[in-house]
Structure formats: C-alpha cells, structure tokens
Design an enzyme around this catalytic site. Structure first.
Site, PDB file in Angstrom:
ATOM      1  N   LEU A  40       3.637  -0.616  -6.121  1.00  0.00           N
ATOM      2  CA  LEU A  40       2.374   0.036  -6.480  1.00  0.00           C
ATOM      3  C   LEU A  40       1.609   0.165  -5.180  1.00  0.00           C
ATOM      4  O   LEU A  40       1.553  -0.798  -4.408  1.00  0.00           O
ATOM      5  CB  LEU A  40       1.571  -0.818  -7.462  1.00  0.00           C
ATOM      6  CG  LEU A  40       1.888  -0.714  -8.951  1.00  0.00           C
ATOM      7  CD1 LEU A  40       1.082  -1.768  -9.709  1.00  0.00           C
ATOM      8  CD2 LEU A  40       1.586   0.666  -9.498  1.00  0.00           C
ATOM      9  N   ASP A  41       1.029   1.326  -4.910  1.00  0.00           N
ATOM     10  CA  ASP A  41       0.335   1.448  -3.633  1.00  0.00           C
ATOM     11  C   ASP A  41      -0.888   0.531  -3.595  1.00  0.00           C
ATOM     12  O   ASP A  41      -1.345   0.017  -4.619  1.00  0.00           O
ATOM     13  CB  ASP A  41      -0.025   2.906  -3.319  1.00  0.00           C
ATOM     14  CG  ASP A  41      -0.998   3.519  -4.300  1.00  0.00           C
ATOM     15  OD1 ASP A  41      -2.109   2.979  -4.450  1.00  0.00           O
ATOM     16  OD2 ASP A  41      -0.665   4.545  -4.914  1.00  0.00           O
ATOM     17  N   LYS A  42      -1.386   0.318  -2.413  1.00  0.00           N
ATOM     18  CA  LYS A  42      -2.441  -0.674  -2.183  1.00  0.00           C
ATOM     19  C   LYS A  42      -3.678  -0.405  -3.020  1.00  0.00           C
ATOM     20  O   LYS A  42      -4.365  -1.342  -3.458  1.00  0.00           O
ATOM     21  CB  LYS A  42      -2.806  -0.687  -0.696  1.00  0.00           C
ATOM     22  CG  LYS A  42      -3.763  -1.787  -0.282  1.00  0.00           C
ATOM     23  CD  LYS A  42      -3.957  -1.788   1.225  1.00  0.00           C
ATOM     24  CE  LYS A  42      -4.900  -2.903   1.660  1.00  0.00           C
ATOM     25  NZ  LYS A  42      -5.081  -2.931   3.131  1.00  0.00           N
TER      26      LYS A  42
END
Length: 239
Positions: A105-107
């Site tokens: 999951l992106d930041k």
C-alpha cells in the site's frame, strides 16, 4: 535447490526479492558473491549482507511452518523491508520473526496488508490471473457521478505499459466509492481517478480475498485464522 528458492523457504524474502538482492551483489555463497540462478549444494553456506541465512526447520505436524498476519497499515508507514527507510513496515510492526509484506500500500494509503515469512505464496496471491480480489473504500475531491463509476468499472485505462481490467465499482456517498480490483498496479486507483479528473483524498483497503480488516485499529495486527488461510492456501502443506 536454486538460491532464490532457498532464501524464500528460509523465510528471508520472496523469490522476486531474492533475485533483486542477488543481482545487487548482497548475497554470498560460501563467502563468494552469488549470481542470479545459482544452484546450492547441501553444505553451501548462504549469507545476505554478511548475515548467515539458515534453512528453516520443518514445523511439527499440524502446526504452521510460516507466519501469516493481517496488519492495519496507517498512513505514513512505507511497505518496504529496507531497514534504512524511516517508518518501514517491518519496524512498525516489530514482529519477533522475519516477515515481509505481500504486495504493498503506498505511503499515503491505509488499511489491510498481509505479511508472511512464506515467500512462495507472494506471486500466487498477487497475480491478476488468479483473480484475487482486493476491496478499497475511496474518498475523492468532488461528486462521484454515474459516468465516473461506469468509466472506472469498464477498465482499459493505460498505465505502466498495461491497461486496467474491468472491476466492480459502487457509490457509497457523495464523494466516496467502493472498488474491487483483481490487479495490483502501482498507485492504480489514484491513477484511474486522475484519468477522469478526480483526486484521491483518502484510500482505505478493507479486504483481501476472504480476509476483512475487521476491527483492527491503525497499527494493530493479528494472526490469520485457519479459515482465512484456507481461502488463500487451500493446500495445508504450504502453511
């Protein structure tokens, strides 16, 4: 046994990650730099960044050989095992065993992510052809229209040299929608929204296949149940 498989079965990383580490010259066999595709003998000693990687001891009957956990990733945590990256997911969880994320999951996103010590299941779960569903709740910067929903669901949006597959999309509020994907392209939902002139303000993953995030609060994690594992890995021998 191939070197990448050895590292995977030892619970160090996935085979794909092993090939990357080998290619970067960080893996040695008997003190010598290894090459991608290397085969190991029974007495060979493997190390990554100078640290010995021992083979996994087979688990006792009816007990799991690997770690499988569900984690509610907060915004700001980075899905990497690289220790030098501040806020990396391994440090955030602090598990006693070596684990690594299945996918990412992106930041700036939050929600459910799975982590394991079993590198051999990573590709099985992530490959789009296996139709592993991932469900997200998304908040955007303007009203969600029927035209937008139809466009998102249709697929065919170009990104990263590929096109998006058809998916399930439904409205959940004036500026919110639910989307179920079987792909895992980098920043896929954000780029899909951008294609139609929308900007994602919040992205929350609520489910992976048969595993819901449930009541996990941000930063909390739990072990997967046997029923959840059966949905991911019907062959109990892989556990």
């Amino acid at each position: 046994m191939r070197l990448n498989k050895y590292l995977s079965e030892a619970g160090y990383c996935s085979r794909r990650e092993a090939d990357r580490l080998i290619g970067e010259g960080r893996v040695t066999v008997n003190g010598l730099r290894a090459r991608v595709g290397a085969e190991l003998g029974e007495a060979d000693k493997v190390a990554v960044d100078g640290q010995t990687v021992a083979p996994r001891t087979p688990g006792a009957p009816n007990k799991r050989k690997h770690v499988y956990i569900a984690y509610h990733k907060p915004v700001g945590v980075t899905c990497t095992t690289e220790a030098e990256v501040a806020g990396n997911i391994v440090e955030a969880i602090g598990h006693e065993q070596r684990i690594f994320p299945i996918g990412r999951l992106d930041k700036d996103s939050e929600g459910l992510i799975l982590l394991t010590s079993n590198g051999d299941i990573v590709n099985e779960i992530l490959r789009a052809e296996n139709s592993k569903e991932k469900e997200y709740l998304v908040g955007v910067n303007k009203d969600v229209t029927d035209q937008f929903l139809r466009g998102m669901a249709k697929g065919g949006i170009a990104m990263h040299g590929q096109t998006t597959l058809p998916c399930k999309v439904s409205k959940i509020g004036p500026v919110g929608f639910r989307i179920v994907l079987t792909q895992g392209l980098n920043r896929q939902i954000r780029l899909m929204c951008q294609h139609f002139g929308y900007r994602v303000k919040r992205l929350f993953r609520s489910r992976i296949v048969n595993i819901p995030i449930g009541h996990l609060k941000p930063g909390q994690w739990r072990k997967l149940t046997d029923a959840e594992l059966r949905g991911l890995l019907p062959n109990r021998a892989e556990w």
